[in-house]
Design an enzyme around this catalytic site. Structure first.
Site, PDB file in Angstrom:
ATOM      1  N   ASP A 163     -10.284  -5.885  -3.203  1.00 50.99           N
ATOM      2  CA  ASP A 163      -9.714  -4.796  -2.404  1.00 50.99           C
ATOM      3  C   ASP A 163     -10.708  -3.650  -2.292  1.00 50.99           C
ATOM      4  O   ASP A 163     -11.200  -3.137  -3.300  1.00 50.99           O
ATOM      5  CB  ASP A 163      -8.418  -4.319  -3.088  1.00 50.99           C
ATOM      6  CG  ASP A 163      -7.568  -3.434  -2.203  1.00 50.99           C
ATOM      7  OD1 ASP A 163      -8.134  -2.629  -1.440  1.00 50.99           O
ATOM      8  OD2 ASP A 163      -6.331  -3.522  -2.299  1.00 50.99           O
TER       9      ASP A 163
ATOM     10  N   SER B  92       0.831  -1.198   0.000  1.00 49.75           N
ATOM     11  CA  SER B  92       0.000   0.000   0.000  1.00 49.75           C
ATOM     12  C   SER B  92       0.871   1.256   0.000  1.00 49.75           C
ATOM     13  O   SER B  92       1.651   1.480  -0.917  1.00 49.75           O
ATOM     14  CB  SER B  92      -0.971  -0.052   1.181  1.00 49.75           C
ATOM     15  OG  SER B  92      -1.995   0.899   1.039  1.00 49.75           O
TER      16      SER B  92
ATOM     17  N   HIS C 115      -7.470  -5.959   0.552  1.00 53.25           N
ATOM     18  CA  HIS C 115      -6.334  -5.054   0.654  1.00 53.25           C
ATOM     19  C   HIS C 115      -5.274  -5.631   1.597  1.00 53.25           C
ATOM     20  O   HIS C 115      -4.095  -5.304   1.480  1.00 53.25           O
ATOM     21  CB  HIS C 115      -6.804  -3.687   1.173  1.00 53.25           C
ATOM     22  CG  HIS C 115      -5.765  -2.617   1.071  1.00 53.25           C
ATOM     23  ND1 HIS C 115      -5.348  -2.076  -0.123  1.00 53.25           N
ATOM     24  CD2 HIS C 115      -5.029  -1.977   2.030  1.00 53.25           C
ATOM     25  CE1 HIS C 115      -4.420  -1.161   0.089  1.00 53.25           C
ATOM     26  NE2 HIS C 115      -4.210  -1.086   1.388  1.00 53.25           N
TER      27      HIS C 115
END
Length: 241
Positions: free
Chosen positions: A189, A66, A217
């Site tokens: 996600d 991320s 995610h």
């Protein structure tokens, strides 16, 4: 000669969510030294890359989840010859939608989240774990795993990370990096649209871009074995690993 892989965590959740992936990589690739470098604990975002540069040795592979993936991508501009290859996990080149990149979070949604975090960072981070786990095969268990390991982070550092998420646009860095690239996305996600994978393929036709089915995610924690396998195969492609 041993290879080194540096893992950079995502926003607000600390290093713990990457530990299962590190352990799996160590088991699958015994000749790979895997290190998790925490994100900078700094309120001034201008100092984040200086801090990372001081801690990350040259000559290894660089990966990030991320926000960590966005930072890793930008870091290649500082060391274009000092990074063997780049790996991002559930990481969008632009976390917030903008002109030329619409496969991202709507700015209005991000603004609401930013304001909530400014008012109560701890509560917002707990809510964030639910978003990270949304779409997982067992979202409740994944959210609990994230919540029990939440680190104590100063609110101003939490906000600094959000500011970077809003500001960073790593497309130029990704296009400039000449080394091999692997980008993994989760099909379910809730924070990074799976459509970003195809958008990235269009931008980087020579990069390896994959979407893991039924993944959230939180894919490094949710599916460490599969993610480790793909990383191992990517690093040791064409070599005896």
């Amino acid at each position: 000669m041993r290879d080194t892989l540096i893992l950079l965590p995502g926003w607000g959740l600390g290093s713990a969510p990457l530990e299962p992936l590190r352990d799996e990589l160590v088991e699958q690739a015994p000749f790979l030294d895997v290190l998790i470098e925490p994100l900078p604990a700094l309120a001034d975002t201008q100092d984040w890359f200086t801090d990372l540069e001081a801690r990350i040795a040259e000559g290894g592979w660089l990966a990030g989840w991320s926000l960590g993936g966005m930072l890793a991508s930008e870091f290649t501009l500082r060391r274009p010859q000092g990074v063997h290859g780049l790996i991002t996990l559930a990481s969008n080149p632009c976390f917030v939608a903008r002109a030329g990149w619409q496969t991202a979070m709507a700015r209005s949604v991000f603004t609401d989240f930013f304001e909530a975090c400014s008012l109560d960072a701890d509560q917002t981070l707990r809510r964030f774990t639910l978003l990270v786990a949304q779409g997982a095969r067992d979202s409740r268990t994944l959210a609990r795993q994230l919540q029990v390991t939440l680190p104590e982070i100063e609110p101003e550092v939490v906000i600094a990370g959000l500011e970077l998420l809003a500001r960073l646009d790593t497309r130029a860095a990704l296009q400039a990096f000449s080394g091999p690239q692997l980008h993994l996305f989760g099909a379910h996600d809730a924070l990074v649209p799976a459509a970003a994978a195809q958008a990235l393929r269009d931008e980087l036709p020579n990069a390896q871009v994959e979407v893991l089915e039924h993944a959230s995610h939180g894919l490094p924690l949710e599916r460490p074995d599969e993610v480790a396998t793909r990383i191992r195969e990517f690093i040791y492609a064409g070599r005896d690993g």
